[in-house]
Write an enzyme that holds these catalytic residues in place. Structure first.
Site: not given
Length: 474
Positions: A41, A45, A152, A192, A196, A453
């Site tokens: 699954l 990505c 898909t 991109y 990368e 800070h």
């Protein structure tokens, strides 16, 4: 879990868009099935995209720091050695753990998971040919459904005469699984993904050359950010050639010979591997959507949907890379949840004006909202405020002072129109910019917010304070 006689929702594809849609549909009380043709699954990505690439980016950055940056902190490391096999094993383990967690999450949501190839036979019916390795049960399944959601995703887009062979001319998927570090790596495309993956292999020892036909790297990033990123990557040793086209490529003597042309000059380059990274195309083959009257854009091949993510066939919805918009995992996730809400009669919505994008190079680059170029093109009166990371104490302590924060602000209302960051932790900092734009905040409000800070986020506060205040009335 046994197969039901009918479902409220059948989702095709288990990437970020698909699994987000399935989970939201189940939360809303829909009987939901999720069809995935791969063994695992998570889609592109999780398996061969965002997650493994970020795992390698992090590992390669640590290797680079150990070799080149620890000494300035008073840490001496001798005989640093790359174990690529272990690095790849770690990457694979990260993917394996996340896919396992995803399955558990879907199962807890009582979502039926079916591994097989789907075809939409009718507006209310999905035919699935289950994978051979699937256990007992019918090989061919019919899933009746009130709603069908197609998610898909996409696949690498090849160039003419540069077909992927998986060995010499490779895709981004192949580049995530190399078993040796190429001595010379060529990359076609300075988007991109190209930047990368180029960063990964350069840190590990490759001589990287990036070839881009456009006059700017980093896609649609703010021009000032893109120029700065290109300058910094070149300083790290990456050869980036803009306004350059590949005219021919051929494998010869185990090398890829690439002919390129820039203006009137031609050159021939030789690489061990050539990564073709010129974008992605929607993955729609075999779904049977054309026969049902689902419309696609003739220029992009993407499915045409309305504001509720419905196609021309009202019971069939589509989200993610197969519809218009940036091909980003988080864009697909947002659309998946919104589409499920629309099916339930709720006002599912995605604000495309504030979707962030990130380039995970070093330094990172992130942006959301309008770029300066966008504002000019649309004739919107604007002001800018910028602040360099070299002025922040946290960046000085870390030794990461390259880059800046830039705000695009409406000239008369002071509302924030865009936030663009290049520098350390830009991928995390951009969330503040997205939240500010979603809330309709002004630069004055951001400037008056108390930031911890020393932190990187103080650069956002300082950039907001740097916006000229003479032109507007609060």
């Amino acid at each position: 879990m046994s197969q039901k006689n009918t479902y409220d929702v059948v989702v095709i594809g288990s990437g970020p868009g698909g699994y987000s849609a399935a989970l939201r549909a189940a939360q809303l009380g829909f009987d939901t099935a999720l069809v995935e043709k791969e063994k695992t699954l998570g889609g592109v990505c999780l398996n061969v995209g965002c997650i493994p690439s970020k795992a390698l980016l992090d590992s390669s950055e640590r290797y680079h720091q150990a070799r080149h940056k620890m000494a300035e902190h008073g840490i001496e490391i001798k005989d640093v050695r790359l174990d690529l096999e272990t690095m790849m094993s770690r990457k694979n383990k990260v993917v394996e753990e996340l896919t396992h967690n995803l399955r558990e999450l879907l199962e807890r949501g009582k979502i039926e998971i079916i591994h097989g190839t789907a075809r939409v036979e009718a507006p209310d019916r999905v035919h699935v040919t289950r994978n051979e390795e699937t256990g007992s049960g019918d090989r061919e399944l019919i899933l009746p459904a009130r709603y069908i959601l197609v998610a898909t995703g996409s696949e690498p887009n090849p160039l003419p005469d540069l077909d992927f062979d998986g060995k010499h001319i490779i895709s981004s998927t192949d580049a995530l699984a190399l078993d040796t570090v190429p001595k010379r790596l060529g990359i076609v495309g300075a988007g991109y993904v190209g930047l990368e993956l180029g960063s990964v292999w350069q840190r590990l020892g490759s001589e990287v050359t990036v070839i881009e036909m456009l006059p700017q790297a980093a896609g649609n990033a703010d021009g000032q950010v893109a120029r700065t990123l290109m300058r910094l990557l070149k300083a790290q040793g990456m050869d980036i050639r803009l306004k350059t086209t590949v005219t021919k490529a051929a494998v010869k003597d185990n090398q890829v010979e690439v002919s390129v042309k820039a203006k009137d000059a031609s050159d021939t380059l030789s690489f061990d591997r050539l990564l073709v990274s010129v974008g992605r195309r929607p993955r729609l083959d075999g779904l049977g959507l054309d026969e049902l009257g689902v419309e696609t854009d003739p220029d992009t091949g993407r499915i045409v949907v309305d504001a509720a993510f419905r196609t021309r066939v009202p019971s069939i919805y589509a989200i993610g890379d197969i519809i218009a918009g940036p091909m980003l995992a988080h864009k697909a996730s947002a659309e998946g949840a919104a589409a499920a809400e629309c099916m339930a009669g709720l006002p599912g919505d995605v604000n495309y004006d504030t979707i962030p994008s990130v380039i995970y190079t070093s330094p990172q680059a992130a942006g959301a909202g309008m770029t300066q170029e966008d504002a000019k093109k649309r004739g919107i009166p604007f002001l800018t405020g910028t602040y360099p990371f070299s002025g922040t104490g946290r960046a000085r302590c870390l030794g990461e002072t390259d880059g800046f924060v830039k705000l695009i602000v409406h000239k008369t209302s002071d509302r924030i129109l865009g936030v663009h960051i290049i520098g350390p932790s830009a991928s995390e900092m951009i969330a503040e910019g997205v939240a500010a734009m979603e809330a309709g905040m002004t630069a004055t409000q951001i400037a008056s917010m108390v930031h911890s800070h020393p932190t990187f986020s103080e650069a956002i506060q300082e950039a907001a304070a740097a916006v000229p205040k003479k032109q507007w009335q609060p």
